[in-house]
Write an enzyme that holds these catalytic residues in place. Structure first.
Site, PDB file in Angstrom:
ATOM      1  N   ARG A  50       0.852  -1.201   0.000  1.00  0.00           N
ATOM      2  CA  ARG A  50       0.000   0.000   0.000  1.00  0.00           C
ATOM      3  C   ARG A  50       0.886   1.250   0.000  1.00  0.00           C
ATOM      4  O   ARG A  50       0.606   2.239  -0.669  1.00  0.00           O
ATOM      5  CB  ARG A  50      -0.952   0.028   1.199  1.00  0.00           C
ATOM      6  N   TYR A 102     -17.516  15.983 -14.746  1.00  0.00           N
ATOM      7  CA  TYR A 102     -17.861  14.553 -14.826  1.00  0.00           C
ATOM      8  C   TYR A 102     -18.866  14.201 -13.714  1.00  0.00           C
ATOM      9  O   TYR A 102     -18.720  14.644 -12.571  1.00  0.00           O
ATOM     10  CB  TYR A 102     -16.562  13.739 -14.669  1.00  0.00           C
ATOM     11  N   ASP A 174      -8.614  17.970 -14.517  1.00  0.00           N
ATOM     12  CA  ASP A 174      -8.904  16.606 -14.958  1.00  0.00           C
ATOM     13  C   ASP A 174      -8.521  16.552 -16.436  1.00  0.00           C
ATOM     14  O   ASP A 174      -9.180  17.156 -17.280  1.00  0.00           O
ATOM     15  CB  ASP A 174     -10.392  16.299 -14.732  1.00  0.00           C
ATOM     16  N   LYS A 199      -9.404   5.408 -19.362  1.00  0.00           N
ATOM     17  CA  LYS A 199      -9.770   5.889 -20.701  1.00  0.00           C
ATOM     18  C   LYS A 199      -8.544   5.819 -21.635  1.00  0.00           C
ATOM     19  O   LYS A 199      -7.983   4.764 -21.791  1.00  0.00           O
ATOM     20  CB  LYS A 199     -10.359   7.302 -20.580  1.00  0.00           C
TER      21      LYS A 199
END
Ligand SMILES: *Cc1c(COP(=O)(O)O)cnc(C)c1O
Length: 392
Positions: A50, A102, A174, A199
């Site tokens: 992590r 978004y 973004d 994407k």
């Protein structure tokens, strides 16, 4: 010398072009969750995945270099990256955010951050006066997406950065729609770049991932602390998929962009189409800013049918694009914002923003332009006939 290489070459020839221990030309996938420690006083580079993992680190370094930042972070999804970055804020802080953000980001800001005393105002980011007049003493972040989704509105990144700096705020961008292949907001003064790597960056509809990049060391340390504390990290297998996708980013995006521009032009001239939103058109209100701040208009456009009710018929007559959420893949993806990406937004908010029931968004993939054109023309001709027969 590597500094002078173009983006296209840097995608392939970077620090991770081969593994130093084995010479492997593909980054090894390190699945280990924990790492053996040599002794009590030995402080290892990796101790628990992590906090740090070699495969994830390769991706984090790659995206940092490509965006022109100093530090990158890989997250379990775009929303994990965005949500973690928002937690740089504290109770009582205020965010100015683009009104056509978004849908998932809209939901985090309105339904989650609001419960922790983080305030927000939605503004039209293309209007710098409106942005300036909504900045408050407690505004800490200006959050933009450009071009925006799905109406492809273009925000002047440098203009926003100037306002943000003058008011002691951070600028978050973004950059999912453009990727660093076309637009590098950190070079224009932005502080945090965010991605849904699901994407274009990964590009093959086979992984959900998010990335964040900063260009300030101190901000990097703060974001690292949050990444490790909240733990929404990307697994090594998925890091590898994003790294593999990145290698072809430039060639995929160039090809898709070229086809998108031609196809958007075909739809623009079609009698069944009311409007096409594409920042590559000269008469798009943001076209000159787009040309200044990006190296292209991208591979996504939206279009509005004259007869909004014909949407379903058009979709069922198309053979090539998959009808799905998401974008930025090798296959063309057609989506219906009102019921997909913006379903989380109340109908009246949606319509106020121009996301009407007749609007479709197309992310152009790698199919041949001729095939896509034929497919769209045959499907559009069917709804035209339908419209004529029902009105007579
Ligand atoms: C998809 C998307 C997101 C969210 O990313 P996930 O990987 O789905 O969590 C954020 N911003 C934009 C612009 C997107 O298209």
């Amino acid at each position: 010398m590597a500094d002078q290489w173009t983006f296209q070459t840097k995608l392939l020839h970077n620090k991770h072009k081969f593994d130093v221990t084995t010479g492997a030309v593909s980054v090894p996938i390190q699945h280990a969750s924990t790492f053996h420690q040599q002794g009590f006083d030995f402080s290892p580079k990796y101790d628990y995945s992590r906090s740090g993992n070699p495969t994830r680190e390769a991706l984090e370094e790659a995206i940092a270099e490509l965006e022109g930042g100093v530090r990158g972070f890989a997250f379990a999804s775009g929303m994990a990256a965005i949500s973690t970055a928002f937690l740089l804020l504290s109770k009582g802080d205020h965010v100015l955010i683009t009104e056509d953000v978004y849908g998932g980001t809209f939901r985090v800001v309105t339904e989650v951050l609001s419960r922790f005393g983080i305030e927000h105002t939605f503004v039209d980011m293309t209007n710098l006066h409106e942005v300036a007049s909504n900045i408050r003493p407690n505004t800490k972040v200006i959050y933009i997406e450009t071009p925006s989704n799905p109406l492809m509105k273009v925000t002047d990144i440098s203009g926003i950065v100037k306002l943000a700096k003058a008011n002691n705020c951070l600028t978050f961008v973004d950059n999912t729609f453009m990727t660093p292949a076309l637009q590098r907001p950190l070079e224009l003064g932005a502080d945090v770049v965010l991605h849904s790597a699901t994407k274009f960056l990964a590009g093959h509809s086979d992984v959900v991932a998010g990335l964040a990049v900063v260009k300030d060391e101190e901000l990097g340390n703060r974001l690292y602390k949050l990444q490790n504390a909240l733990g929404a990290v990307l697994g090594p297998q998925d890091c590898w998929l994003v790294l593999r996708g990145l290698k072809t980013l430039h060639v995929r995006l160039q090809q898709s962009q070229e086809t998108a521009a031609k196809l958007a032009g075909c739809l623009l001239n079609h009698p069944a189409v009311e409007k096409v939103y594409y920042p590559g058109f000269d008469d798009h209100p943001g076209s000159s800013i787009q040309r200044y701040q990006a190296e292209g208009a991208g591979a996504v456009f939206s279009f509005q049918l004259k007869d909004g009710k014909a949407v379903e018929k058009l979709v069922s007559n198309l053979n090539i694009p998959v009808f799905a959420v998401s974008l930025g893949a090798v296959e063309s993806i057609l989506s219906y914002p009102a019921k997909m990406s913006h379903a989380a937004m109340p109908k009246e908010e949606r319509e106020k923003r121009g996301i009407t029931d007749g609007l479709l968004r197309l992310s152009v993939g790698l199919e041949s332009f001729e095939d896509l054109k034929k497919d769209f023309l045959q499907a559009l001709s069917k709804i035209e006939i339908e419209t004529k027969t029902t009105s007579s």
